[in-house]
Scaffold this active site. Structure first.
Site, PDB file in Angstrom:
ATOM      1  N   ARG A 164       0.829  -1.210   0.000  1.00  0.00           N
ATOM      2  CA  ARG A 164       0.000   0.000   0.000  1.00  0.00           C
ATOM      3  C   ARG A 164       0.863   1.259   0.000  1.00  0.00           C
ATOM      4  O   ARG A 164       0.554   2.256   0.645  1.00  0.00           O
ATOM      5  CB  ARG A 164      -0.966   0.013   1.189  1.00  0.00           C
ATOM      6  CG  ARG A 164      -1.897  -1.161   1.278  1.00  0.00           C
ATOM      7  CD  ARG A 164      -2.848  -1.247   0.091  1.00  0.00           C
ATOM      8  NE  ARG A 164      -3.733  -2.396   0.237  1.00  0.00           N
ATOM      9  CZ  ARG A 164      -3.475  -3.600  -0.261  1.00  0.00           C
ATOM     10  NH1 ARG A 164      -2.356  -3.822  -0.926  1.00  0.00           N
ATOM     11  NH2 ARG A 164      -4.328  -4.586  -0.105  1.00  0.00           N
ATOM     12  N   SER A 236     -11.714  -0.513   2.568  1.00  0.00           N
ATOM     13  CA  SER A 236     -10.936  -0.806   3.772  1.00  0.00           C
ATOM     14  C   SER A 236     -10.239   0.466   4.260  1.00  0.00           C
ATOM     15  O   SER A 236      -9.448   1.058   3.526  1.00  0.00           O
ATOM     16  CB  SER A 236      -9.894  -1.887   3.482  1.00  0.00           C
ATOM     17  OG  SER A 236     -10.516  -3.091   3.115  1.00  0.00           O
ATOM     18  N   GLU A 332      -5.610   3.895   5.550  1.00  0.00           N
ATOM     19  CA  GLU A 332      -5.200   3.835   4.134  1.00  0.00           C
ATOM     20  C   GLU A 332      -5.506   5.143   3.408  1.00  0.00           C
ATOM     21  O   GLU A 332      -4.685   5.601   2.626  1.00  0.00           O
ATOM     22  CB  GLU A 332      -5.909   2.674   3.424  1.00  0.00           C
ATOM     23  CG  GLU A 332      -5.322   1.310   3.697  1.00  0.00           C
ATOM     24  CD  GLU A 332      -5.786   0.267   2.685  1.00  0.00           C
ATOM     25  OE1 GLU A 332      -6.143   0.657   1.556  1.00  0.00           O
ATOM     26  OE2 GLU A 332      -5.777  -0.923   3.018  1.00  0.00           O
TER      27      GLU A 332
END
Length: 336
Positions: A164, A236, A332
């Site tokens: 990520r 998410s 995130e």
């Protein structure tokens, strides 16, 4: 000159659906639009924010910035000896691109189906799901280097992808504006079915093709994740934390049901959703914001709330997880 709009509403440009306005905003449909917007004297001195689908941002208020709404189209197919090389405009929808490449006989992106957002945003986050990360299907990208004013091509190594993570979240943050991405799709395709949940979904199909894998991924994601058109969310919200083996072993001894995944470097990725669930947050309603009842990783906005309220809830969750497990989970999405 760029077609700038003043005090432009951004509610339709973030999947949480928070009310926010940009001091200036321009629709970017070509590289010349981008150059024009960046050189426009009306935007002089303002920070620049690039928004694609708005599926990975939390807007905590109005943006005193020049917001560039990335809408550059494009889809061109080339190849080398081993791969199809598909160059896609940064403003194209990612999920639609997955479907189009498979329909055109170029599988490889099926595990990444139904991830929201645009193609140009995919490398920034190094999107990944069900055993595949973008970097495994990436060839290069084209971007404007704001430091030099030139368009450049950046290859796989230069993009420095991590979990990520990428160059564009670190040293390249605010330097590069991505205008196109070239995907590398192998001519000799092999399905990736090593992710347990996906394998179980497909266990009745002996040798699934890419379209069947895509359909299975869509089915799983649809069961677990709310549709942003119905409930505001950004998928998410927290990254899965990666810890040293000794830390994972200590936690596993204390919590035998701990969900973890071994990494190539010997460390372990912990399931952030499991950690959050153990702290009792799944399904929590905190006024207009909350935690999705089917997946503890997903924070939601029911309407009438603010990004600041959502961020407060996120911090509360992270603090509780850290107090119980000694592991800090991080968001995130980009906080603006």
């Amino acid at each position: 000159m760029a077609d700038f709009h003043e005090f432009y509403p951004l509610r339709a440009h973030n999947t949480f659906g928070f009310d926010s306005h940009a001091r200036l905003a321009a629709h970017i449909r070509s590289e010349s639009d981008l150059v024009s917007a960046l050189s426009d004297p009306r935007a002089a001195g303002l920070p620049v924010v690039v928004l694609g689908g708005g599926s990975n941002v939390v807007l905590t208020g109005d943006l005193d910035a020049s917001v560039l709404l990335m809408e550059i189209p494009g889809y061109e197919v080339g190849h080398d000896a081993a791969n199809w090389l598909v160059t896609v405009g940064a403003g194209e929808n990612w999920h639609a691109t997955v479907g189009r490449t498979i329909a055109d006989g170029m599988p490889g992106l099926e595990n990444l189906a139904l991830i929201p957002g645009t193609v140009g945003a995919a490398p920034i986050q190094n999107i990944g799901a069900y055993g595949v990360e973008l970097r495994e299907r990436f060839h290069s990208l084209r971007a404007l280097d704001r430091q030099t004013g030139q368009f450049v091509t950046l290859d796989l190594d230069t993009c420095a992808f991590g979990y990520r993570d990428s160059l564009f979240k670190r040293d390249g943050r605010d330097r590069y504006i991505i205008t196109a991405v070239t995907l590398r799709l192998p001519k000799v395709w092999q399905p990736v079915l090593n992710y347990g949940e996906l394998a179980r979904e497909l266990e009745s199909i002996p040798a699934p093709d890419a379209a069947q894998i895509r359909a299975a991924v869509i089915a799983i994601r649809s069961r677990k994740l709310p549709d942003p058109a119905q409930i505001g969310n950004a998928g998410s919200f927290f990254k899965n934390p990666v810890v040293e083996a000794a830390r994972r072993d200590a936690l596993s001894a204390q919590y035998p049901a701990l969900v973890s995944y071994p990494q190539p470097d010997g460390r372990y990725k912990l399931a952030a959703g499991w950690l959050i669930d153990q702290c009792g947050f799944k399904g929590l309603d905190d006024g207009p914001v909350g935690v999705y009842g089917k997946q503890a990783l997903v924070l939601v906005h029911h309407g009438g709330g603010t990004g600041a309220a959502l961020l407060g809830l996120a911090n509360r969750i992270a603090d509780t997880v850290e107090a119980r497990f000694g592991v800090r989970i991080e968001p995130e999405p980009v906080i603006l």
